[in-house]
Design a protein around this motif. Structure first.
Motif, mmCIF file in Angstrom:
data_model
loop_
_atom_site.group_PDB
_atom_site.id
_atom_site.type_symbol
_atom_site.label_atom_id
_atom_site.label_comp_id
_atom_site.label_asym_id
_atom_site.label_seq_id
_atom_site.Cartn_x
_atom_site.Cartn_y
_atom_site.Cartn_z
ATOM 1 N N GLU A 299 -35.590 5.330 7.562
ATOM 2 C CA GLU A 299 -36.550 5.307 6.449
ATOM 3 C C GLU A 299 -35.835 5.251 5.103
ATOM 4 O OE1 GLU A 299 -40.071 7.814 8.769
ATOM 5 O OE2 GLU A 299 -38.685 8.837 7.414
ATOM 6 N N MET A 300 -34.684 5.945 4.983
ATOM 7 C CA MET A 300 -33.922 5.862 3.738
ATOM 8 C C MET A 300 -33.391 4.455 3.532
ATOM 9 S SD MET A 300 -33.145 7.770 1.141
ATOM 10 C CE MET A 300 -32.998 6.574 -0.174
ATOM 11 N N GLY A 301 -32.964 3.812 4.624
ATOM 12 C CA GLY A 301 -32.544 2.421 4.527
ATOM 13 C C GLY A 301 -33.676 1.524 4.060
ATOM 14 N N ALA A 302 -34.887 1.794 4.571
ATOM 15 C CA ALA A 302 -36.049 1.018 4.137
ATOM 16 C C ALA A 302 -36.337 1.252 2.656
ATOM 17 C CB ALA A 302 -37.263 1.392 4.984
ATOM 18 N N ALA A 303 -36.169 2.498 2.192
ATOM 19 C CA ALA A 303 -36.382 2.782 0.771
ATOM 20 C C ALA A 303 -35.387 2.021 -0.092
ATOM 21 C CB ALA A 303 -36.272 4.289 0.521
ATOM 22 N N ASP A 304 -34.136 1.963 0.352
ATOM 23 C CA ASP A 304 -33.126 1.198 -0.388
ATOM 24 C C ASP A 304 -33.512 -0.279 -0.464
ATOM 25 O OD1 ASP A 304 -31.541 3.416 -0.876
ATOM 26 O OD2 ASP A 304 -30.317 3.131 0.917
ATOM 27 N N GLY B 127 -18.170 1.480 4.261
ATOM 28 C CA GLY B 127 -19.499 0.994 3.885
ATOM 29 C C GLY B 127 -19.938 1.515 2.535
ATOM 30 N N ASN B 128 -21.265 1.582 2.332
ATOM 31 C CA ASN B 128 -21.781 1.996 1.034
ATOM 32 C C ASN B 128 -21.487 3.453 0.722
ATOM 33 O OD1 ASN B 128 -22.736 -0.476 0.203
ATOM 34 N ND2 ASN B 128 -24.841 -0.112 0.875
ATOM 35 N N PHE C 220 -18.725 8.483 5.924
ATOM 36 C CA PHE C 220 -19.937 7.949 6.559
ATOM 37 C C PHE C 220 -21.140 8.738 6.058
ATOM 38 C CE2 PHE C 220 -16.481 7.268 9.604
ATOM 39 C CZ PHE C 220 -16.579 5.894 9.803
ATOM 40 N N GLY C 221 -22.247 8.063 5.883
ATOM 41 C CA GLY C 221 -23.465 8.735 5.454
ATOM 42 C C GLY C 221 -24.351 9.107 6.620
ATOM 43 N N ALA C 222 -25.656 9.200 6.313
ATOM 44 C CA ALA C 222 -26.612 9.682 7.312
ATOM 45 C C ALA C 222 -26.865 8.681 8.421
ATOM 46 C CB ALA C 222 -27.936 10.032 6.627
ATOM 47 N N GLY C 223 -26.480 7.445 8.239
ATOM 48 C CA GLY C 223 -26.773 6.426 9.242
ATOM 49 C C GLY C 223 -25.789 6.353 10.389
ATOM 50 N N LEU C 224 -24.769 7.200 10.400
ATOM 51 C CA LEU C 224 -23.774 7.152 11.474
ATOM 52 C C LEU C 224 -24.435 7.401 12.831
ATOM 53 C CD1 LEU C 224 -20.668 6.979 12.059
ATOM 54 C CD2 LEU C 224 -20.694 9.486 12.025
ATOM 55 N N ALA C 225 -24.135 6.553 13.803
ATOM 56 C CA ALA C 225 -24.767 6.683 15.116
ATOM 57 C C ALA C 225 -23.751 6.709 16.249
ATOM 58 C CB ALA C 225 -25.752 5.533 15.330
ATOM 59 N N ARG C 226 -22.481 6.857 15.930
ATOM 60 C CA ARG C 226 -21.448 6.866 16.978
ATOM 61 C C ARG C 226 -20.413 7.950 16.660
ATOM 62 N NH1 ARG C 226 -20.152 3.000 13.294
ATOM 63 N NH2 ARG C 226 -17.981 2.903 12.581
ATOM 64 N N PRO C 227 -19.723 8.432 17.673
ATOM 65 C CA PRO C 227 -18.700 9.453 17.420
ATOM 66 C C PRO C 227 -17.593 8.920 16.516
ATOM 67 C CG PRO C 227 -19.257 9.355 19.741
ATOM 68 C CD PRO C 227 -19.910 8.162 19.111
ATOM 69 N N GLY D 88 -33.177 7.572 -9.199
ATOM 70 C CA GLY D 88 -34.012 6.586 -9.869
ATOM 71 C C GLY D 88 -34.852 5.697 -8.992
ATOM 72 N N ILE D 89 -34.924 5.952 -7.691
ATOM 73 C CA ILE D 89 -35.871 5.212 -6.855
ATOM 74 C C ILE D 89 -37.247 5.846 -7.052
ATOM 75 C CG2 ILE D 89 -36.507 4.556 -4.508
ATOM 76 C CD1 ILE D 89 -33.595 4.714 -3.719
ATOM 77 N N PRO D 90 -38.244 5.075 -7.485
ATOM 78 C CA PRO D 90 -39.567 5.663 -7.730
ATOM 79 C C PRO D 90 -40.130 6.325 -6.471
ATOM 80 C CG PRO D 90 -39.439 3.455 -8.656
ATOM 81 C CD PRO D 90 -38.204 3.641 -7.827
ATOM 82 N N MET D 91 -40.827 7.435 -6.665
ATOM 83 C CA MET D 91 -41.361 8.163 -5.521
ATOM 84 C C MET D 91 -42.363 7.326 -4.734
ATOM 85 S SD MET D 91 -41.063 10.743 -3.651
ATOM 86 C CE MET D 91 -39.833 11.511 -4.694
ATOM 87 N N ARG D 92 -43.038 6.389 -5.390
ATOM 88 C CA ARG D 92 -43.965 5.529 -4.651
ATOM 89 C C ARG D 92 -43.216 4.723 -3.590
ATOM 90 N NH1 ARG D 92 -43.234 0.418 -6.545
ATOM 91 N NH2 ARG D 92 -42.246 0.235 -8.598
ATOM 92 N N ILE D 93 -41.973 4.328 -3.900
ATOM 93 C CA ILE D 93 -41.171 3.586 -2.925
ATOM 94 C C ILE D 93 -40.689 4.512 -1.822
ATOM 95 C CG2 ILE D 93 -38.966 2.377 -2.615
ATOM 96 C CD1 ILE D 93 -39.417 1.019 -5.266
ATOM 97 N N VAL D 94 -40.273 5.715 -2.178
ATOM 98 C CA VAL D 94 -39.848 6.679 -1.162
ATOM 99 C C VAL D 94 -40.992 6.963 -0.197
ATOM 100 C CG1 VAL D 94 -39.051 9.043 -0.768
ATOM 101 C CG2 VAL D 94 -38.120 7.712 -2.677
ATOM 102 N N ARG D 95 -42.190 7.151 -0.730
ATOM 103 C CA ARG D 95 -43.337 7.444 0.129
ATOM 104 C C ARG D 95 -43.724 6.234 0.975
ATOM 105 N NH1 ARG D 95 -45.307 12.326 -0.658
ATOM 106 N NH2 ARG D 95 -44.940 13.399 -2.637
ATOM 107 N N ALA D 96 -43.585 5.056 0.403
ATOM 108 C CA ALA D 96 -43.902 3.836 1.160
ATOM 109 C C ALA D 96 -42.967 3.660 2.350
ATOM 110 C CB ALA D 96 -43.831 2.620 0.244
#
Length: 489
Positions: free
Chosen positions: A8-13, A55-56, A120-127, A200-208
């Motif tokens: 979901e955070m990736g989608a917000a980005d 990565g980012n 690595f951020g929150a998206g890490l999915a491997r050891p 600075g990501i608007p909350m409307r985008i976070v909620r979307a």
């Protein structure tokens, strides 16, 4: 506070970029937020060591390094992989940073260092790799403090579980919204102090971007649903809670539930007791009413009184056929099914689910880990799912609200709403504490709260009572330390 999964955070980005927001500008704001935290909370360190990933998250690290160098701090960067192969915003950040990165393997932890973990951020999915794992262990042995960017590397942002090794951060700075891994254990401990930076990501985008309706449990979730007594209120208008006791010698759990129910506002609470326990219960209770009730026929007669508004069954009741029969009779009314009321269906969980499925989802199941495993063995055994996903799957199957107990209690509803409770002190881990929780929820149901809101409010009030009672509490202390509902309205 809403929570975003890594997806979901990736989608917000992505939504932010599609709306015209400068993605590199967001990276710069994130990096400067981490740098500000470093300068504020680690002002006495000798040097900052930025560990930059491929990565980012690594891009954030290069911005942190540049900002700290501009402030006059001694900064070194150690990169995982070839920094010249970075792409997009991370590449821009790397070449705008005047500090030449060294290899990750070249870093030797020293006293006086501050490690900025931007691997690595929150998206890490491997050891993590062996080299990173070895470095984590070396940093831990040296006692070097770690400031994590977004999430300690090695920790799953979705489940809070380490993917092998993970940093144990002193502080963590995340952006816009926390992730489940910041609050689920052991992630909550590994994150240290959590800061949430608005970049600075608007909350409307976070909620979307938030598809799962997941939140940190707080009064904002249930404040509007709290019961309010009018000036002309009477005891029956405040709800009548029925609590079922076990036999003689096993009445304490139900008595705890009953006292909690009346303390949190139910107008009447009646303990339904078998004949063998009448004298024992009568000797202990004053404000709690008492009714002799032995068999299911007695229960059906009692249920004809429609002024009974909610029930608690399970604490000390006995996990037997009688418990199954009672639960099936109660399922048409708001009921907290706890302890033995759950374990009674361990050999036939579908029998419970079919019964609950006949009615609106107004019942609350309150299993601890062992009870959850007995009732939902396949869900419990799925190592790919975190506690939130397990609670949601269980709730959907049972057609009831599931409060999956623990130090990181998760409450889930069949419609997908879920909340992680994070205010419970560790000294709530004491015998009888769960019986009090069941009574609190039952008392709120009796006053007309819907099941999800009652379970969330009950978990939060239980945590507040534990904090007020303090270390060394016993379950008997908790009802007397419940805060008034008016404190949250």
């Amino acid at each position: 506070m809403i929570l975003l999964t890594p997806d979901e955070m990736g989608a917000a980005d992505r939504l932010a970029a599609e709306s015209g927001i400068d993605s590199y500008g967001l990276m710069v704001k994130a990096g400067y937020a981490v740098a500000a935290s470093a300068l504020k909370h680690f002002a006495t360190v000798r040097r900052a060591i930025v560990l930059a990933g491929p990565g980012n998250n690594g891009g954030d690290g290069y911005v942190v390094a540049r900002a700290l160098a501009e402030s006059g701090m001694d900064v070194a960067i150690h990169a995982l992989g070839d920094p010249d192969k970075l792409k997009g915003d991370a590449r821009t950040a790397r070449f705008e940073c005047p500090i030449e990165p060294q290899s990750l393997e070249a870093y030797l932890p020293q006293a006086g260092d501050l490690v900025i973990d931007a691997l690595f951020g929150a998206g890490l999915a491997r050891p993590l790799s062996g080299a990173v794992t070895a470095l984590i262990e070396a940093i831990g042995r040296k006692g070097v403090p770690v400031l994590a960017v977004d999430l300690p590397s090695g920790l799953s942002g979705a489940t809070g579980a380490p993917l092998g090794a993970a940093f144990h951060a002193t502080r963590t700075v995340t952006f816009m919204a926390p992730k489940p891994g910041h609050y689920l254990l052991p992630g909550r401990d590994l994150c240290g102090v959590l800061e949430v930076a608005d970049i600075g990501i608007p909350m409307r985008i976070v909620r979307a971007a938030q598809g799962g309706k997941l939140s940190v449990n707080s009064p904002a979730l249930w404040r509007a649903a709290l019961p309010h007594s009018a000036a002309g209120a009477h005891k029956f208008s405040r709800g009548h809670l029925g609590v079922f006791s076990g036999p003689a010698g096993k009445t304490g759990a139900a008595r705890l539930s009953a006292m909690a129910g009346i303390r949190c506002g139910a107008g009447l609470v009646t303990l339904a007791v078998p004949a063998s326990a009448e004298a024992e219960v009568a000797a202990h209770q004053t404000a709690i009413m008492q009714r002799r009730l032995d068999e299911a026929d007695d229960l059906r007669d009692w249920l004809a009184d429609r002024r009974l508004s909610a029930f608690v069954i399970g604490p000390g009741f006995g996990a037997d056929a009688r418990a199954r029969e009672f639960v099936q009779a109660l399922a048409e009314r708001p009921t907290v099914i706890d302890a033995d009321g759950i374990s009674a269906f361990a050999e036939a969980p579908d029998e419970l689910f079919v019964t609950l499925g006949r009615f609106a989802p107004h019942c609350v199941l309150t299993p601890h880990q062992g009870e959850f495993s007995r009732l939902f063995p396949d869900i419990a055994a799925d190592d790919d799912c975190g506690k939130v996903e397990k609670a949601r799957a269980a709730s959907a199957r049972a057609h009831a609200v599931v409060l999956y107990k623990g130090a990181d209690t998760v409450i889930a509803a069949p419609d997908g709403r879920a909340a992680i409770n994070a205010n419970a002190p560790p000294w709530l881990a004491t015998a009888g504490s769960g019986d009090v929780l069941a009574g609190i929820i039952g008392g709120l149901l009796a006053q007309g709260m819907e099941a999800f809101e009652a379970a969330c409010a009950g978990a939060f009030l239980h945590g507040e009572a534990g904090s007020r009672a303090g270390e060394g509490l016993t379950a008997e202390d908790l009802p007397g330390h419940l805060p008034p509902l008016s404190a949250f309205s």
